[in-house]
Scaffold this motif. Structure first.
Motif, short mmCIF file in Angstrom:
data_model
loop_
_atom_site.label_atom_id
_atom_site.label_comp_id
_atom_site.label_asym_id
_atom_site.label_seq_id
_atom_site.Cartn_x
_atom_site.Cartn_y
_atom_site.Cartn_z
N VAL A 22 -102.08 79.38 -11.49
CA VAL A 22 -103.43 78.89 -11.31
C VAL A 22 -104.41 79.87 -11.23
O VAL A 22 -104.35 80.68 -10.30
CB VAL A 22 -103.37 77.79 -10.20
CG1 VAL A 22 -104.71 77.07 -10.14
CG2 VAL A 22 -102.30 76.79 -10.17
N TYR A 23 -105.11 79.99 -12.18
CA TYR A 23 -106.29 81.10 -12.58
C TYR A 23 -107.52 80.62 -11.87
O TYR A 23 -107.91 79.49 -11.85
CB TYR A 23 -106.41 81.51 -13.98
CG TYR A 23 -104.91 82.55 -14.30
CD1 TYR A 23 -104.90 83.82 -14.20
CD2 TYR A 23 -104.05 81.63 -15.05
CE1 TYR A 23 -103.59 84.53 -14.47
CE2 TYR A 23 -102.90 82.31 -15.17
CZ TYR A 23 -102.72 83.55 -15.24
OH TYR A 23 -101.59 84.39 -15.61
N LEU A 24 -108.29 81.80 -11.61
CA LEU A 24 -109.86 81.29 -11.36
C LEU A 24 -110.42 82.95 -11.75
O LEU A 24 -110.09 83.75 -11.29
CB LEU A 24 -110.10 81.30 -9.88
CG LEU A 24 -111.65 80.96 -9.66
CD1 LEU A 24 -112.31 80.23 -10.28
CD2 LEU A 24 -111.86 81.04 -7.98
N PHE A 81 -107.31 74.71 -3.71
CA PHE A 81 -108.49 75.62 -2.96
C PHE A 81 -109.58 75.10 -3.70
O PHE A 81 -109.68 74.41 -4.88
CB PHE A 81 -108.04 76.98 -3.46
CG PHE A 81 -108.03 77.64 -4.78
CD1 PHE A 81 -109.25 77.68 -5.62
CD2 PHE A 81 -107.05 77.53 -5.56
CE1 PHE A 81 -109.44 78.16 -6.73
CE2 PHE A 81 -106.94 77.88 -6.96
CZ PHE A 81 -108.32 78.07 -7.54
N THR A 82 -110.71 75.34 -3.03
CA THR A 82 -112.19 75.02 -3.37
C THR A 82 -113.12 76.69 -3.68
O THR A 82 -112.66 77.39 -3.14
CB THR A 82 -112.72 74.33 -2.30
OG1 THR A 82 -112.32 73.25 -2.00
CG2 THR A 82 -114.27 74.20 -2.74
N THR A 117 -107.19 63.94 -15.33
CA THR A 117 -107.61 63.53 -14.12
C THR A 117 -108.11 64.72 -13.36
O THR A 117 -109.20 64.37 -12.68
CB THR A 117 -106.32 63.02 -13.43
OG1 THR A 117 -105.93 61.70 -14.36
CG2 THR A 117 -106.99 62.32 -12.05
N ALA A 118 -107.42 65.75 -13.48
CA ALA A 118 -107.84 67.02 -12.50
C ALA A 118 -109.49 67.45 -12.97
O ALA A 118 -110.25 67.63 -12.35
CB ALA A 118 -106.90 68.05 -12.70
N ALA A 119 -109.55 67.36 -14.30
CA ALA A 119 -110.86 67.99 -14.91
C ALA A 119 -111.85 66.87 -14.57
O ALA A 119 -113.11 67.33 -14.04
CB ALA A 119 -110.82 68.14 -16.53
N VAL A 122 -110.01 72.75 -6.93
CA VAL A 122 -108.72 72.88 -7.99
C VAL A 122 -107.53 72.45 -7.41
O VAL A 122 -107.03 72.37 -6.16
CB VAL A 122 -108.63 74.70 -8.22
CG1 VAL A 122 -107.55 74.50 -9.20
CG2 VAL A 122 -109.79 75.18 -8.59
N THR A 123 -107.16 71.48 -8.21
CA THR A 123 -106.00 70.73 -7.88
C THR A 123 -104.42 71.27 -8.49
O THR A 123 -104.50 71.91 -9.61
CB THR A 123 -105.84 69.11 -8.28
OG1 THR A 123 -106.20 68.91 -9.62
CG2 THR A 123 -107.12 68.45 -7.31
#
Length: 414
Positions: A64-66, A91-92, A193-195, A211-212
């Motif tokens: 899971v990237y940011l 995380f947020t 759904t996540a988007a 982010v889910t």
């Protein structure tokens, strides 16, 4: 005196007969084969499998990237070792550019909408037509069948068996194709759904996005610095993994069916999905090649399975459907002794799928034929006799089949 003379003549006669048989290289002296036990060839299903050890492993790791230009983590909501469900908050982060993030999320939602519709259309077409069968037509592999029989009835039976096996395998491929489409649809819907939730959160807060989790699994690691994955998940989806020796690798192909047995657990059925072309390790002089296999399991079964469980895995190398079957030891140099019309002769055969107990005959021998129970040295095109089994005689009709003279000769032969 007379008794000694008769005994001497008898011994001489026996020795002369032995000498004649010994010197008869051209086979001019007739011989009689004595068959202790015989059996009738039956049509059976034969499976040839390769048994290898396997282990349940996580299907894959999910990063899971940011990206740094997108923003920075403001709050971590999970820790390493946590088990998370698909869609759980991870995380947020605080966005660096609201307008840019808004455009990216909107474009992603539009793209995912189109992909969902495309997969739904594919599922509809697969259910209403032979689309799935056509998609896998080149993969259908009915490995063995009956061939080369001069008997039209046997040929027709073989053709029907082949057609049935092909239809069953095609149906299985169709089902696997449908399941893969449904899995892809579920994944796209989860991404959509996540988007949508991220966009809603951005619109509500004006600067934060949550982010889910894209999949169910376990949090393997967390790294909030640099461009590495912020979180790496080990998926809860399990696959069967194992290694093959060089000799085993030559026999195995992609999409082969597998059956894995777990001690005091369910029997898992599936197929090989990944097969290494390069060795994973070299132990001394022998290389090892990794393989991976997917499987289908009921929900109750899946709950009993954990990564790390070891299994005995059988890979189906060949399969013969209702083929004439003999014991492997009854075939020598592609020949089988066959009994017919009171004589014994060799029949040249081709073999297909076989295991320790069975060998499928693909040509040269038909179901219903009689063969000696054990392979041995026999006389070609010579008569045979078998032990007299009184319990197998139909005494009510024996007199209609044999004269007394023939019956006595038979007893003497035995």
């Amino acid at each position: 005196m007379m008794k000694k003379l008769i005994l001497t003549l008898g011994i001489v006669l026996v020795l002369v007969n032995i000498a004649i048989l010994f010197l008869d290289d051209d086979g001019r002296v007739g011989r009689t084969n004595f068959i202790h036990k015989w059996e009738q060839v039956k049509a059976q299903d034969v499976k040839e499998t390769l048994s290898v050890p396997g282990v349940l492993s996580s299907a894959h790791e999910v990063p899971v990237y940011l990206e740094s230009e997108s923003g920075s983590v403001s709050k971590m909501l999970v820790e390493p070792g946590d088990t998370v469900e698909e869609g759980a908050d991870l995380f947020t982060y605080r966005v660096a550019d609201y307008a840019k993030t808004y455009r990216e999320l909107t474009a992603s939602i539009t793209s995912l909408d189109e992909k969902v519709m495309a997969v739904e259309q594919a599922i509809s077409e697969a259910g209403e037509s032979d689309f799935a069968a056509a998609a896998f037509s080149n993969d259908v592999n009915v490995i063995e069948t009956i061939d080369g029989s001069d008997n039209e009835e046997d040929t027709e039976v073989a053709s029907e068996a082949l057609q049935q096996a092909t239809e069953e395998q095609t149906a299985q491929l169709q089902e696997q194709y449908r399941i893969s489409l449904e899995k892809e649809l579920a994944e796209k819907n989860a991404e959509l759904t996540a988007a949508e939730e991220q966009l809603a959160g951005l619109e509500e807060t004006g600067e934060y996005v949550t982010v889910t989790s894209p999949a169910a699994g376990t949090v393997k690691s967390i790294d909030e610095s640099g461009n590495k994955p912020v979180i790496t998940l080990q998926s809860s989806e399990l696959v069967i993994t194992g290694e093959l020796t060089e000799a085993e690798r030559k026999k195995v192909q992609n999409a082969m069916t597998i059956e894995a047995k777990l001690d005091d657990g369910p029997v898992l059925e599936g197929e090989i999905t990944e097969l290494a072309e390069q060795p994973a390790a070299t132990n001394g002089k022998e290389s090892k090649y990794q393989f991976e296999a997917s499987y289908l399991a009921e929900d109750e079964q899946a709950d009993k399975l954990l990564a790390g469980y070891h299994l005995d895995t059988d890979i189906l190398l060949a399969y013969a459907s209702q083929a004439p079957t003999v014991k492997p030891a009854q075939v020598e140099d592609n020949q089988v002794w066959k009994m017919a019309n009171g004589q014994l002769f060799t029949a040249k055969v081709d073999t297909g799928a076989q295991n320790g107990k069975q060998a499928a005959i693909t040509s040269g021998l038909e179901a219903g034929a009689f063969i000696p129970d054990k392979q041995g040295d026999y006389y070609q095109n010579e008569p045979f006799v078998t032990p007299w089994k009184a319990q197998q005689m139909n005494w009510s009709s024996w007199s209609d089949s044999f004269t007394s003279y023939e019956f006595l000769l038979g007893l003497l032969d035995h």
